[in-house]
Design a protein around this motif. Structure first.
Motif, mmCIF file in Angstrom:
data_model
loop_
_atom_site.group_PDB
_atom_site.id
_atom_site.type_symbol
_atom_site.label_atom_id
_atom_site.label_comp_id
_atom_site.label_asym_id
_atom_site.label_seq_id
_atom_site.Cartn_x
_atom_site.Cartn_y
_atom_site.Cartn_z
ATOM 1 N N THR A 30 0.883 -1.340 -0.105
ATOM 2 C CA THR A 30 -0.054 0.113 -0.026
ATOM 3 C C THR A 30 0.989 1.251 -0.145
ATOM 4 O O THR A 30 0.508 2.169 -0.812
ATOM 5 C CB THR A 30 -0.846 -0.097 1.379
ATOM 6 N N PHE A 31 1.916 1.237 0.690
ATOM 7 C CA PHE A 31 2.743 2.453 0.851
ATOM 8 C C PHE A 31 3.271 2.332 -0.451
ATOM 9 O O PHE A 31 3.621 3.410 -1.243
ATOM 10 C CB PHE A 31 3.752 2.355 1.998
ATOM 11 N N GLY A 32 3.917 1.322 -1.252
ATOM 12 C CA GLY A 32 4.683 1.186 -2.343
ATOM 13 C C GLY A 32 3.829 1.599 -3.648
ATOM 14 O O GLY A 32 4.146 2.264 -4.392
ATOM 15 N N ALA A 33 2.362 1.501 -3.439
ATOM 16 C CA ALA A 33 1.462 1.691 -4.501
ATOM 17 C C ALA A 33 1.398 3.497 -4.782
ATOM 18 O O ALA A 33 1.053 4.029 -5.700
ATOM 19 C CB ALA A 33 0.090 1.399 -4.147
ATOM 20 N N ILE A 34 1.707 4.151 -3.498
ATOM 21 C CA ILE A 34 1.730 5.565 -3.433
ATOM 22 C C ILE A 34 3.189 6.045 -4.153
ATOM 23 O O ILE A 34 3.295 6.910 -5.069
ATOM 24 C CB ILE A 34 1.628 5.960 -2.071
ATOM 25 N N LEU A 35 4.213 5.370 -3.426
ATOM 26 C CA LEU A 35 5.505 5.778 -3.927
ATOM 27 C C LEU A 35 5.864 5.467 -5.427
ATOM 28 O O LEU A 35 6.436 6.491 -5.959
ATOM 29 C CB LEU A 35 6.711 5.227 -3.011
ATOM 30 N N THR A 36 5.319 4.487 -6.087
ATOM 31 C CA THR A 36 5.408 4.124 -7.278
ATOM 32 C C THR A 36 4.697 5.034 -8.229
ATOM 33 O O THR A 36 4.668 4.921 -9.442
ATOM 34 C CB THR A 36 5.382 2.721 -7.750
ATOM 35 N N GLY A 37 3.614 5.604 -7.772
ATOM 36 C CA GLY A 37 2.651 6.386 -8.531
ATOM 37 C C GLY A 37 1.499 5.606 -9.221
ATOM 38 O O GLY A 37 0.669 5.932 -10.140
ATOM 39 N N TRP A 38 1.281 4.477 -8.384
ATOM 40 C CA TRP A 38 0.159 3.505 -8.903
ATOM 41 C C TRP A 38 -1.029 4.343 -8.579
ATOM 42 O O TRP A 38 -2.065 4.179 -9.288
ATOM 43 C CB TRP A 38 0.651 2.239 -8.305
ATOM 44 N N VAL A 39 -1.014 4.735 -7.464
ATOM 45 C CA VAL A 39 -2.406 5.266 -6.935
ATOM 46 C C VAL A 39 -2.730 6.500 -7.760
ATOM 47 O O VAL A 39 -3.854 6.634 -8.267
ATOM 48 C CB VAL A 39 -2.196 5.599 -5.275
ATOM 49 N N LYS A 40 -1.839 7.383 -8.168
ATOM 50 C CA LYS A 40 -2.369 8.477 -8.962
ATOM 51 C C LYS A 40 -2.497 8.224 -10.288
ATOM 52 O O LYS A 40 -3.595 8.480 -10.712
ATOM 53 C CB LYS A 40 -0.716 9.318 -9.128
ATOM 54 N N ARG A 41 -1.899 7.082 -10.977
ATOM 55 C CA ARG A 41 -2.224 6.711 -12.105
ATOM 56 C C ARG A 41 -3.521 5.951 -12.485
ATOM 57 O O ARG A 41 -4.282 6.167 -13.375
ATOM 58 C CB ARG A 41 -1.100 5.869 -12.921
ATOM 59 N N VAL A 42 -3.783 5.165 -11.401
ATOM 60 C CA VAL A 42 -4.831 4.198 -11.670
ATOM 61 C C VAL A 42 -6.180 4.804 -10.847
ATOM 62 O O VAL A 42 -7.119 4.681 -11.268
ATOM 63 C CB VAL A 42 -4.628 2.936 -11.128
ATOM 64 N N LEU A 43 -5.995 5.695 -9.621
ATOM 65 C CA LEU A 43 -7.260 5.784 -9.047
ATOM 66 C C LEU A 43 -7.425 7.513 -9.012
ATOM 67 O O LEU A 43 -8.532 7.918 -8.542
ATOM 68 C CB LEU A 43 -7.010 5.328 -7.489
ATOM 69 N N ILE A 44 -6.419 8.135 -9.203
ATOM 70 C CA ILE A 44 -6.731 9.763 -9.099
ATOM 71 C C ILE A 44 -6.624 10.429 -10.310
ATOM 72 O O ILE A 44 -7.662 11.320 -10.596
ATOM 73 C CB ILE A 44 -5.369 10.455 -8.302
ATOM 74 N N GLU A 45 -6.043 10.103 -11.591
ATOM 75 C CA GLU A 45 -5.795 10.774 -12.861
ATOM 76 C C GLU A 45 -7.047 10.312 -13.611
ATOM 77 O O GLU A 45 -7.500 11.327 -14.376
ATOM 78 C CB GLU A 45 -4.568 10.466 -13.430
ATOM 79 N N PRO A 46 -7.648 9.102 -13.461
ATOM 80 C CA PRO A 46 -8.785 8.972 -14.489
ATOM 81 C C PRO A 46 -10.122 9.845 -13.976
ATOM 82 O O PRO A 46 -10.262 10.004 -12.858
ATOM 83 C CB PRO A 46 -8.902 7.470 -14.274
ATOM 84 N N GLU A 47 -10.674 10.013 -14.975
ATOM 85 C CA GLU A 47 -12.234 10.729 -14.722
ATOM 86 C C GLU A 47 -12.751 9.705 -14.009
ATOM 87 O O GLU A 47 -13.774 10.237 -13.123
ATOM 88 C CB GLU A 47 -12.679 11.198 -15.926
ATOM 89 N N PHE A 48 -12.977 8.499 -14.495
ATOM 90 C CA PHE A 48 -13.762 7.452 -13.717
ATOM 91 C C PHE A 48 -13.030 6.188 -13.792
ATOM 92 O O PHE A 48 -12.250 6.014 -14.671
ATOM 93 C CB PHE A 48 -15.353 7.328 -14.046
ATOM 94 N N THR A 49 -13.281 5.415 -12.926
ATOM 95 C CA THR A 49 -12.715 4.008 -12.940
ATOM 96 C C THR A 49 -13.927 2.903 -13.411
ATOM 97 O O THR A 49 -15.098 3.041 -13.370
ATOM 98 C CB THR A 49 -12.042 3.502 -11.690
ATOM 99 N N PHE A 50 -13.259 1.766 -13.829
ATOM 100 C CA PHE A 50 -14.238 0.688 -14.387
ATOM 101 C C PHE A 50 -14.483 -0.339 -13.071
ATOM 102 O O PHE A 50 -13.227 -1.211 -13.112
ATOM 103 C CB PHE A 50 -13.576 0.106 -15.625
ATOM 104 N N SER A 51 -15.220 0.135 -12.371
ATOM 105 C CA SER A 51 -15.577 -0.694 -11.154
ATOM 106 C C SER A 51 -15.841 -2.315 -11.697
ATOM 107 O O SER A 51 -16.383 -2.601 -12.875
ATOM 108 C CB SER A 51 -16.487 -0.191 -10.317
ATOM 109 N N HIS A 52 -15.953 -3.438 -10.562
ATOM 110 C CA HIS A 52 -16.433 -4.491 -11.232
ATOM 111 C C HIS A 52 -17.956 -4.440 -11.360
ATOM 112 O O HIS A 52 -18.595 -3.530 -10.777
ATOM 113 C CB HIS A 52 -16.441 -5.620 -9.950
ATOM 114 N N ILE A 53 -18.565 -4.935 -12.137
ATOM 115 C CA ILE A 53 -20.083 -4.774 -12.800
ATOM 116 C C ILE A 53 -20.917 -5.207 -11.406
ATOM 117 O O ILE A 53 -20.849 -6.086 -10.598
ATOM 118 C CB ILE A 53 -20.408 -5.730 -13.930
ATOM 119 N N GLY A 54 -21.931 -4.174 -11.198
ATOM 120 C CA GLY A 54 -22.519 -4.266 -10.014
ATOM 121 C C GLY A 54 -22.188 -3.241 -9.073
ATOM 122 O O GLY A 54 -22.833 -2.701 -7.896
#
Length: 441
Positions: A30-54
């Motif tokens: 979880t800390f690594g996801a922040i430091l590597t930019g994963w959180v920014k790329r996957v959860l912050i930058e997108p206008e919306f995310t493709f959640s699991h259906i439902g």
């Protein structure tokens, strides 16, 4: 006799050290996801995310909220590692991690799902009864033993993962080295490019993968081959960690090995000051957890990976029944998709560039995945509906598996604005093909 064996007390050293490993890895993830930019790329930058259906209502927190969210998970991981407020910390982490898992699927790894399962298992195990702040604060909870089934459920969990991973590899694209060629060609290590380009090496990796997944659990269970299997596991997972770059999964997988060795061996390695256990205690009771949680829990896990056999079509093509099935790193999907938007009132086509709304990774997901295409169509429909325009949506989509021939993926005559998603059976708007490449109706 078997049930009595399951409830025999054994040294709890394997469970205690696994809790420490698990907490460390959860914090690192979880800390690594922040430091590597994963959180920014996957959860912050997108206008919306493709959640699991439902679960489309489940979207990332606005602004920098997801940084706080992941920091909280990292803190929970640290508290799990040191055994402070163990069940609360683990329960909160499990809840938050499940939320992350459900709120996006464009960046998907099987270990995200495995983490949920293992955290659920650990909630029922006495992993804070030794070497923990919980014991320091409440000495009366100290225990040196646990029922044998605590180790058995962890071994069974990892056996399920490896078994279905083995079965899934028995398809032509894996057996002929096609897919391993693709993943090895993406290496960033120039020194190995010549080796990774050799067909014999593609086959070696393919069949080594099958052999490892098939044999690792039996070899770890047998005392005479356990150490050899352990060394093979280190080699296999370190190779994957370096060349495939799949996060914490290789180290997470290695941590399960502590349950295969005799508890006394684990105690002597990691807890030298822990007193040896004399097995004179009575058999530990509490069968309800084993019978009413773990039995249904594992039955469900044995059902989910085989459900695609009861859905029409090839799961590699349709993706129906792919997730939650341990179909790990099996294929590469490529595709391109265009949406034709028709105003139902005027019957005029409305120009629409959906790619402007998506990140590069999301474009790949919508370009080649049936569920991504369906979800994008629903997003477009909702957008136009908010403007008072009722639209029909037709899709031109072509996809390829493992670099094969591109074929039409979605029925171009289906109005995707009206199409429904079937969770349990085949969605008829996903085209199917026979062995000669002809469309099957």
């Amino acid at each position: 006799m078997m049930l009595k064996k399951l409830f025999e007390p054994i040294d709890n050293a394997p469970l205690i050290i696994f809790r420490i490993f698990l907490g460390f890895l959860l914090a690192a993830e979880t800390f690594g996801a922040i430091l590597t930019g994963w959180v920014k790329r996957v959860l912050i930058e997108p206008e919306f995310t493709f959640s699991h259906i439902g679960m489309e209502w489940l979207q990332p927190l606005p602004g920098y909220g997801m940084y706080v969210y992941f920091c909280l998970m990292g803190i929970c991981g640290t508290l799990i590692m040191i055994g402070y407020k163990y069940r609360f910390s683990l329960g909160l982490f499990t809840f938050l991690w499940t939320g992350v898992y459900l709120m996006q699927k464009t960046s998907y790894n099987n270990h995200y799902y495995l983490l949920i399962l293992v955290c659920l298992i650990m909630l029922f195990l006495p992993a804070n009864k030794y070497a923990s702040f919980d014991v320091k604060n409440k000495p009366e909870i100290l225990q040196h033993t646990m029922p044998r089934w605590c180790s058995v459920v962890m071994i069974f969990q990892v056996a399920i993962v490896y078994f279905f991973a083995t079965v899934a590899k028995f398809y032509p694209g894996w057996l002929d080295g096609s897919f391993t060629k693709i993943i090895l060609s993406n290496t960033e290590f120039e020194t190995f490019k010549d080796l990774f380009g050799q067909h014999w090496f593609h086959l070696f990796i393919a069949y080594s993968g099958i052999g490892f997944d098939m044999l690792i659990v039996p070899l770890l269970l047998w005392r005479k081959t356990r150490t050899i299997a352990f060394l093979a596991a280190i080699s296999f997972h370190i190779f994957n960690a370096i060349f495939l770059q799949i996060g914490i999964f290789p180290f997470f997988a290695l941590s399960f090995i502590v349950f295969f060795y005799p508890p006394e061996k684990i105690r002597s390695l990691f807890f030298k000051k822990k007193i040896p256990v004399e097995y004179s205690e009575p058999v530990i009771g509490n069968k309800s957890v084993l019978l009413y949680f773990f039995v249904p829990f594992f039955i469900l896990q044995l059902i989910l990976p085989i459900r695609h056999h009861f859905i029409k079509g090839d799961v590699l093509w349709t993706e129906e029944g792919h997730r939650l099935s341990w179909r790990m790193m099996l294929r590469q999907r490529q595709g391109y998709t265009n949406f034709k938007i028709i105003d139902k009132k005027t019957q005029m086509e409305i120009p629409y560039d959906y790619m402007k709304k998506l990140t590069p990774k999301q474009r790949g997901f919508v370009g080649s995945n049936p569920d991504g295409i369906w979800q994008m169509a629903q997003i477009i429909k909702k957008e136009f509906a908010s403007k008072g325009t009722d639209v029909s949506i037709y899709v031109s989509s072509n996809a390829s598996i493992n670099g094969g021939t591109f074929k039409t993926l979605i029925d171009p005559e289906t109005d995707m604005a009206l199409a429904k998603w079937d969770y349990f059976f085949h969605n008829e708007w996903i085209l199917l093909y026979d062995s000669q490449g002809n469309i099957v109706r």
